[in-house]
Design a protein around this motif. Structure first.
Motif, PDB file in Angstrom:
ATOM      1  N   UNK A 117     -54.787  54.883 -51.480  1.00  0.00           N
ATOM      2  CA  UNK A 117     -53.824  53.916 -50.935  1.00  0.00           C
ATOM      3  C   UNK A 117     -52.420  54.468 -51.085  1.00  0.00           C
ATOM      4  N   UNK A 118     -51.716  54.580 -49.962  1.00  0.00           N
ATOM      5  CA  UNK A 118     -50.317  55.012 -49.972  1.00  0.00           C
ATOM      6  C   UNK A 118     -49.467  53.854 -49.469  1.00  0.00           C
ATOM      7  N   UNK A 119     -48.796  53.173 -50.386  1.00  0.00           N
ATOM      8  CA  UNK A 119     -47.880  52.095 -50.012  1.00  0.00           C
ATOM      9  C   UNK A 119     -46.647  52.706 -49.354  1.00  0.00           C
ATOM     10  N   UNK A 120     -46.005  51.942 -48.494  1.00  0.00           N
ATOM     11  CA  UNK A 120     -44.870  52.484 -47.737  1.00  0.00           C
ATOM     12  C   UNK A 120     -43.767  53.008 -48.649  1.00  0.00           C
ATOM     13  N   UNK A 121     -43.636  52.418 -49.849  1.00  0.00           N
ATOM     14  CA  UNK A 121     -42.595  52.885 -50.759  1.00  0.00           C
ATOM     15  C   UNK A 121     -42.934  54.239 -51.385  1.00  0.00           C
ATOM     16  N   UNK A 122     -44.192  54.673 -51.243  1.00  0.00           N
ATOM     17  CA  UNK A 122     -44.602  55.980 -51.781  1.00  0.00           C
ATOM     18  C   UNK A 122     -44.708  57.056 -50.711  1.00  0.00           C
ATOM     19  N   UNK A 123     -44.456  56.708 -49.462  1.00  0.00           N
ATOM     20  CA  UNK A 123     -44.651  57.669 -48.373  1.00  0.00           C
ATOM     21  C   UNK A 123     -43.740  58.887 -48.528  1.00  0.00           C
ATOM     22  N   UNK A 124     -42.468  58.664 -48.862  1.00  0.00           N
ATOM     23  CA  UNK A 124     -41.536  59.794 -49.024  1.00  0.00           C
ATOM     24  C   UNK A 124     -41.994  60.715 -50.132  1.00  0.00           C
ATOM     25  N   UNK A 125     -42.455  60.135 -51.245  1.00  0.00           N
ATOM     26  CA  UNK A 125     -42.931  60.952 -52.367  1.00  0.00           C
ATOM     27  C   UNK A 125     -44.143  61.774 -51.964  1.00  0.00           C
ATOM     28  N   UNK A 126     -45.074  61.155 -51.260  1.00  0.00           N
ATOM     29  CA  UNK A 126     -46.275  61.879 -50.830  1.00  0.00           C
ATOM     30  C   UNK A 126     -45.908  62.980 -49.833  1.00  0.00           C
ATOM     31  N   UNK A 127     -44.982  62.687 -48.942  1.00  0.00           N
ATOM     32  CA  UNK A 127     -44.567  63.691 -47.959  1.00  0.00           C
ATOM     33  C   UNK A 127     -43.985  64.927 -48.645  1.00  0.00           C
ATOM     34  N   UNK A 128     -43.299  64.711 -49.758  1.00  0.00           N
ATOM     35  CA  UNK A 128     -42.705  65.830 -50.480  1.00  0.00           C
ATOM     36  C   UNK A 128     -43.749  66.745 -51.112  1.00  0.00           C
ATOM     37  N   UNK A 129     -44.974  66.247 -51.249  1.00  0.00           N
ATOM     38  CA  UNK A 129     -46.040  67.090 -51.790  1.00  0.00           C
ATOM     39  C   UNK A 129     -46.470  68.165 -50.798  1.00  0.00           C
ATOM     40  N   UNK A 130     -46.101  67.972 -49.524  1.00  0.00           N
ATOM     41  CA  UNK A 130     -46.440  68.963 -48.509  1.00  0.00           C
ATOM     42  C   UNK A 130     -47.873  68.882 -48.032  1.00  0.00           C
ATOM     43  N   UNK A 131     -48.378  67.659 -47.875  1.00  0.00           N
ATOM     44  CA  UNK A 131     -49.783  67.502 -47.517  1.00  0.00           C
ATOM     45  C   UNK A 131     -49.982  66.955 -46.112  1.00  0.00           C
ATOM     46  N   UNK A 132     -48.920  66.928 -45.303  1.00  0.00           N
ATOM     47  CA  UNK A 132     -49.012  66.301 -43.979  1.00  0.00           C
ATOM     48  C   UNK A 132     -50.163  66.854 -43.153  1.00  0.00           C
ATOM     49  N   UNK A 133     -50.399  68.163 -43.241  1.00  0.00           N
ATOM     50  CA  UNK A 133     -51.537  68.761 -42.541  1.00  0.00           C
ATOM     51  C   UNK A 133     -52.464  69.347 -43.592  1.00  0.00           C
TER      52      UNK A 133
END
Length: 309
Positions: A117-133
């Motif tokens: 589960x990725x809540x909208x408030x965690x999206x920026x943090x997850x994006x910074x992990x570099x996992x988009x693809x």
């Protein structure tokens, strides 16, 4: 907190069918149906106007304002399997519970399914992990990222080991086992985050929506997750929750293969190619039980038995 949309008569009938399980007994004047779910209260009027009220009114209305509808409604008619065609605008910024599985095409090792589960408030943090693809990441990179996902994001993983897989496969096809696993991990994460409700749930698609739910019903699954569920191939491209789930599933699969390789005394290769046939034949020559290491219904089993001779 409300909105009104105008729909066609046929769409209104589809909505009435979809909301029937959550319908309320008292209808306002001029209404065809009234319902209430975890997102909003919905009233559909015979005029074609539909009123959405409640905290999740915008998200609920969005399901009917795009080319997609929530899962139970999708079952009514055929949908395209083109990647992303059913995903609403701005979906990547929603709070989403995503799921993915790995190992279905590999002879050795488990069938592993994860939900995150990725809540909208965690999206920026997850994006910074570099996992988009996530599909382009190396195994080493995924192993570096996985602990961060585990530490911060609600998740669940089910690791169907070969011995259990082989028992279930006798009465279930592979896609049915995938469906059961996806439903299980999604349900577990929903329990962990309750009373929070995801704006959407995204399953990395391996079967048509109606077939997916048919698998679950045929398997007599209880607590089927079906509210605000979306399906698309290449799901990791449409929300980071699927990318995160893909990484967790892959890392657990890799760790399990390492463990099985240690037990076998040799490296168990990934996939189902000729190298797999050779290793499986070596295990048989040593008197090992392939049931412990491999998915026996693969053609590799017969090939390995022939090589052993």
């Amino acid at each position: 907190m409300q909105t009104v949309i105008q729909v066609t008569p046929s769409q209104l009938q589809k909505m009435a069918t979809f909301y029937k399980p959550t319908s309320t007994p008292h209808l306002p004047n001029g209404a065809l149906f009234a319902a209430k779910n975890t997102q909003a209260s919905i009233i559909g009027y015979k005029s074609g106007k539909v009123l959405f009220q409640g905290l999740g009114f915008a998200q609920e209305a969005a399901l009917w304002q795009t080319n997609t509808v929530s899962t139970a409604a999708k079952v009514i008619g055929k949908k395209s399997t083109t990647a992303g065609v059913n995903i609403p605008n701005n979906f990547s910024n929603w709070s989403v519970l995503g799921s993915d599985e790995v190992g279905a095409g590999a002879y050795f090792g488990p069938l592993t399914t994860a939900a995150v589960f990725v809540a909208k408030e965690n999206i920026s943090w997850v994006r910074q992990l570099g996992i988009a693809d996530s599909k382009t990441l190396t195994d080493d990179k995924m192993r570096q990222i996985a602990p961060d996902i585990i530490a911060r994001l609600p998740h669940h993983v089910v690791n169907l080991m070969p011995e259990k897989y082989n028992i279930l496969q006798k009465s279930n096809n592979v896609n049915q086992m995938k469906a059961i696993s996806h439903n299980f991990v999604l349900g577990k994460v929903l329990e962990k985050i309750s009373p929070t409700v995801p704006t959407g749930i995204l399953i990395d698609q391996f079967a048509q929506e109606n077939t997916y739910f048919k698998y679950l019903n045929n398997a007599n699954q209880s607590n089927i997750v079906q509210q605000n569920v979306y399906f698309t191939t290449k799901g990791e491209q449409y929300h980071l929750s699927v990318a995160a789930a893909s990484i967790l599933a892959r890392v657990v699969e890799l760790d399990t293969l390492d463990k099985l390789s240690d037990e076998a005394g040799m490296r168990l290769p990934i996939g189902a190619g000729k190298a797999v046939d050779t290793v499986a034949a070596q295990l048989l020559q040593q008197g090992a039980d392939l049931n412990h290491y491999a998915k026996l219904h693969f053609a590799n089993t017969l090939k390995a038995e022939k090589l052993k001779r």
